[in-house]
Design a protein around this motif. Structure first.
Motif, short mmCIF file in Angstrom:
data_model
loop_
_atom_site.label_atom_id
_atom_site.label_comp_id
_atom_site.label_asym_id
_atom_site.label_seq_id
_atom_site.Cartn_x
_atom_site.Cartn_y
_atom_site.Cartn_z
N VAL A 699 -11.76 14.57 -1.32
CA VAL A 699 -12.13 13.24 -0.84
C VAL A 699 -11.41 12.16 -1.64
N GLU A 700 -11.27 11.00 -0.99
CA GLU A 700 -10.78 9.76 -1.59
C GLU A 700 -9.34 9.87 -2.10
N THR A 727 -1.13 3.03 0.98
CA THR A 727 -2.11 4.07 0.70
C THR A 727 -2.46 4.77 2.00
N GLY A 728 -2.22 6.06 2.06
CA GLY A 728 -2.46 6.81 3.29
C GLY A 728 -3.93 7.03 3.59
N GLU A 729 -4.19 7.73 4.66
CA GLU A 729 -5.57 8.03 5.05
C GLU A 729 -6.28 8.80 3.95
N ARG A 730 -7.60 8.51 3.79
CA ARG A 730 -8.41 9.17 2.77
C ARG A 730 -9.69 9.72 3.42
N ILE A 778 -14.48 4.05 -1.78
CA ILE A 778 -15.28 4.92 -0.92
C ILE A 778 -16.39 5.55 -1.76
N SER A 779 -17.62 5.50 -1.24
CA SER A 779 -18.72 6.28 -1.81
C SER A 779 -18.87 7.52 -0.94
N SER A 780 -18.20 8.59 -1.33
CA SER A 780 -18.07 9.76 -0.47
C SER A 780 -19.36 10.56 -0.41
N ARG A 781 -19.46 11.40 0.61
CA ARG A 781 -20.63 12.26 0.84
C ARG A 781 -20.15 13.67 1.18
N ALA A 799 -16.38 -0.06 0.55
CA ALA A 799 -16.22 -1.44 0.13
C ALA A 799 -15.17 -2.10 0.99
N ILE A 800 -15.46 -3.29 1.49
CA ILE A 800 -14.49 -4.03 2.29
C ILE A 800 -13.39 -4.55 1.37
#
Length: 814
Positions: A699-700, A727-730, A778-781, A799-800
């Motif tokens: 993630v991230e 920064t690519g997709e995360r 990102i607050s990943s899950r 976060a925006i």
């Protein structure tokens, strides 16, 4: 998400690859040995456009004060380093005081060692990096990133993913100083001042003192961010290149948080959604895209109120450095330090019935907590999770120059942290704000007392972290100094003493801090309290120990005057974090077990090529990282908290490339490119089921990043600098069922030297020039959607990203 003017931004690369590598290390000993190597072997100039050349036998990128100075004033050094290949940093706002998130070759900040003049800055408990508490950029002489490896004397129990290091300026021999004033978007204002004493006294002692103040409004929602910082350093040159130094640092932040949003909330309410300006309860209906607000049933019980979303911190340190030649071939270094941290976060909201058992304690009656004359109410309080750390450290080396081409170093590192975690309740003002941002911590008048005189608290524990480490390093040069070999052995011994002063359930967050007597003691040794069948484990103590032998080796071969081939291998260890170790279970025989998790271990391989002339500094590297006992954090429905657990092996590999090229005396370009393929090799066990994570990306972590820019001295007095970072997709979940779009941030700096004032210049910085819309931190899950047979998904939050932001500064030196 759109990517405005992406094609135009990309042309700023001018075909370049990015950043130069440089000599910068952690401790006095590491600096002494590595700088010696660069002085001897680096060809031509050591820097191009502020980006330093490097011959270290490992992947490493460095910048100097010239590069830092053209960046935005007051910015965190982590953002300044964001052009480093393999490094992905997302800033929570344009000016850096809200913190940010760092990833290095797929490693999160907890697995990266951050050091300041050789002392470790990662949290002693969870190893987190707090990017908004770093040294003012004006005082940093150079900063570097080791991608995937640590130095042999790295004072860390967690770094398996490399190091980020920065070094403080040495005071000047002449009297002088610097003053800077800045204004900008969002009511931004900052002042900075530094005064160099020059040499004074009979021994030529020199020193500087510096201070800064910064404050601005949030770019969305109510609230502001305020920062004060004070620094000083005294430096004494001794004979034969020896020196002694003592430095002081203090940083104070008082910040309001930004509200993170789920993808559904973003789609329903847009990028401006934030906390409320007054203390109200709020309900979000993402399906109907409606928001309803009402006065809270319990006064002050308003989690969405910006006044309750505060993030205060007081941090400081004292750093000593000493280098002494015992004789011509033997020298010793000694770096002692002390650090202090007081900070909090968490939900910061708690309610308590005036007749709750925790209020009664050893008494039999409740207490009027809100002063209305009865004990029939439920009252809201400010309940932050406060951490107070006192940390003592020392790094010392004995360096023996065997002959002109061989060197041996023996190093000792000690790092001793006292990590106090409390959650002491305090009262609220009429508008719902707190009377003390640190709750009742160290403030007897702000504590909330129960009927028996004990104070209310949400957690109460003490952990002591002890790191003792011995290391050996050999450096030799062979074949007419063409081949440099650096071989080391790091042997850390890490111990945690845990003291849980509250009654706890299986999970460390589910605690009952009270003086009341248990209602019953069960056959398994657990206890219950009146009015509830919930079982608790009594307060306890535990000790955990971890140790390992970690080899590393690096080779650097000079193919020609300007060309080098290098390779490195290093092993790393990451000990479990404090919160994981407080997760306990009651076994069938009645004993308390602390299963925790096993340490994570890694092996990092690099092979690279460098080309360095006075006008070109370039590097390309292939790398791979292997993990054993990979630690991930997964949400446990039974415990109701996130719990760290081992998930077996993981693997990553990729390519990092960077270059800096002086096309003309007035024009330089630089660029970088990174490819990262990092994935889990096992599924995650969760609540007796299996979370399908095998083969999923970490993630991230973007698979692709690239960046670059240019420095153009248009005239003798006018300079234009521009840089961008793609920064690519995360992925935002471990099972890869939700991700963020790619984005590009472009920044511009324009500097004009004033013709009527010597050493005075105006500088304009613009962050996110093309006003790109993007998700930042990102607050990943574990998983965002329901997976049959496992669990319901818990939506990640984002976060925006900050909008176009402008800062103007005037700087004078004397």
């Amino acid at each position: 998400m759109n990517m405005k003017h992406f094609a135009l931004a990309t042309t700023a690369l001018v075909g370049g690859l990015m950043l130069a590598n440089g000599a910068s290390a952690q401790s006095t000993a590491s600096q002494a040995t590595e700088v010696d190597q660069v002085v001897v072997t680096a060809s031509g100039q050591r820097a191009v456009s502020g980006l330093i050349a490097e011959t270290a036998p490992k992947s490493k990128s460095s910048i100097n004060q010239e590069y830092i100075d053209k960046q935005q004033a007051g910015q965190t050094i982590l953002d300044t380093l964001n052009q480093t290949p393999g490094l992905s940093f997302t800033n929570s706002d344009a000016f850096g005081s809200s913190g940010g998130n760092v990833r290095l070759r797929g490693f999160d900040g907890n697995r990266i060692s951050l050091t300041f003049d050789g002392i470790p800055l990662n949290d002693t408990g969870n190893y987190a990096i707090y990017t908004n508490q770093q040294l003012d950029g004006e005082l940093i002489s150079r900063a570097s990133v080791n991608m995937g490896t640590t130095d042999v004397d790295s004072p860390t129990a967690s770094a398996v993913g490399g190091t980020i290091n920065y070094v403080t300026l040495i005071p000047t021999a002449d009297f002088g100083g610097m003053a800077r004033a800045s204004v900008g978007s969002d009511n931004y204002r900052r002042v900075f001042g530094m005064l160099n004493s020059g040499e004074f006294g009979p021994f030529g002692t020199k020193a500087w003192v510096a201070g800064s103040y910064q404050k601005y409004d949030k770019f969305k929602g109510p609230g502001s961010l305020e920062k004060k910082q004070f620094n000083a350093r005294i430096y004494q040159n001794l004979a034969n290149g020896d020196f002694a130094s003592l430095a002081f640092h203090y940083n104070e932040n008082r910040n309001n948080n930004y509200r993170a949003v789920t993808l559904a909330e973003y789609r329903a309410f847009g990028e401006k959604l934030d906390f409320t300006e007054t203390c109200t309860t709020r309900t979000l209906n993402t399906t109907a895209a409606t928001i309803t607000e009402a006065a809270p049933a319990i006064p002050g019980n308003c989690a969405d109120f910006y006044g309750r979303q505060v993030n205060p911190s007081n941090t400081g340190n004292i750093r000593g450095q000493f280098l002494h030649h015992i004789n011509d071939s033997l020298r010793i270094t000694f770096d002692p330090s002390f650090q202090y941290t007081l900070a909090d976060g968490g939900t910061q909201l708690g309610t308590m019935s005036e007749t709750d058992g925790r209020v009664k304690g050893t008494s039999t009656v409740g207490k009027d907590l809100n002063g209305d004359g009865d004990t029939a109410d439920t009252v809201a309080f400010f309940t932050p999770s406060v951490t107070n750390t006192r940390r003592y450290g020392v790094t010392s080396s004995l360096i023996w120059d065997i002959n002109d081409s061989q060197r041996l170093r023996v190093a000792y590192t000690g790092d001793f942290g006292y990590h106090r975690q409390t959650g002491e309740y305090t009262t609220l003002n009429a508008d719902g704000t707190t009377t003390n941002v640190f709750g009742g911590k160290d403030g007897h008048g702000e504590k909330v007392f129960g009927s028996d005189g004990s104070f209310l608290r949400g957690r109460d524990r003490l952990s002591k972290a002890f790191l003792n480490q011995v290391a050996f390093e050999y450096r030799g040069e062979y074949f007419d100094d063409k081949l440099t070999v650096v071989a080391g052995l790091r042997m850390p011994y890490f111990k945690r003493e845990l003291n849980q002063f509250c009654y706890s359930q299986d999970g460390s967050s589910n605690v009952r801090c009270t003086t009341e007597a248990p209602n019953a003691t069960l056959a398994n040794g657990n206890v219950t309290f009146a009015g509830s069948s919930t079982q608790f484990i009594k307060p306890y103590q535990a000790t955990k120990k971890y140790d390992d032998v970690l080899p590393n080796i690096g080779l650097n071969y000079r193919l020609a005057d300007n060309q080098y081939l290098y390779g490195s291998y290093a092993e790393g260890l990451s000990a479990p974090r404090t919160d994981s170790l407080y997760t306990v279970k009651r076994l069938a025989d009645g004993t308390v077990s602390n299963p925790g998790v096993q340490p994570e271990t890694t092996q990092a391989f690099d092979i690279g090529y460098r080309y360095q002339t006075p006008d070109v500094v370039a590097q390309v590297a292939l790398w791979t990282n292997k993990f054993q006992n990979r630690i991930v954090s997964a949400y446990d429905d039974t415990l109701g908290i996130f719990v760290d657990r081992n998930v077996g092996d993981a693997k990553g590999y990729g390519l990092d490339a960077n270059a800096s090229w002086r096309l003309e005396e007035y024009l330089s370009v630089f660029g970088s490119f990174s490819y990262n393929h990092s994935e889990l090799k096992s599924n995650i066990p969760l609540n007796g089921q299996i979370l399908p994570t095998k083969g999923k990306f970490l993630v991230e972590t973007p698979e692709y990043t690239f960046g670059g820019g240019f420095d153009w001295n248009i005239t003798e007095a006018l300079r234009l600098s521009m840089d961008l970072k793609y920064t690519g997709e995360r992925w935002s979940t471990d099972v890869n069922d939700e991700k963020t779009p790619a984005y590009t941030i472009t920044n511009v700096s324009i500097r004009y030297d004033m013709p009527f004032a010597e050493k005075t210049y105006l500088q304009l910085n613009v962050k996110n020039l093309f006003d790109e819309d993007y998700f930042g931190n990102i607050s990943s899950r574990n998983n965002a959607v329901t997976i049959t047979g496992v669990q319901n998904g818990s939506a990640p939050t984002y976060a925006i990203g900050f909008p176009r932001t402008i800062q103007a500064s005037i700087t004078t030196r004397f």
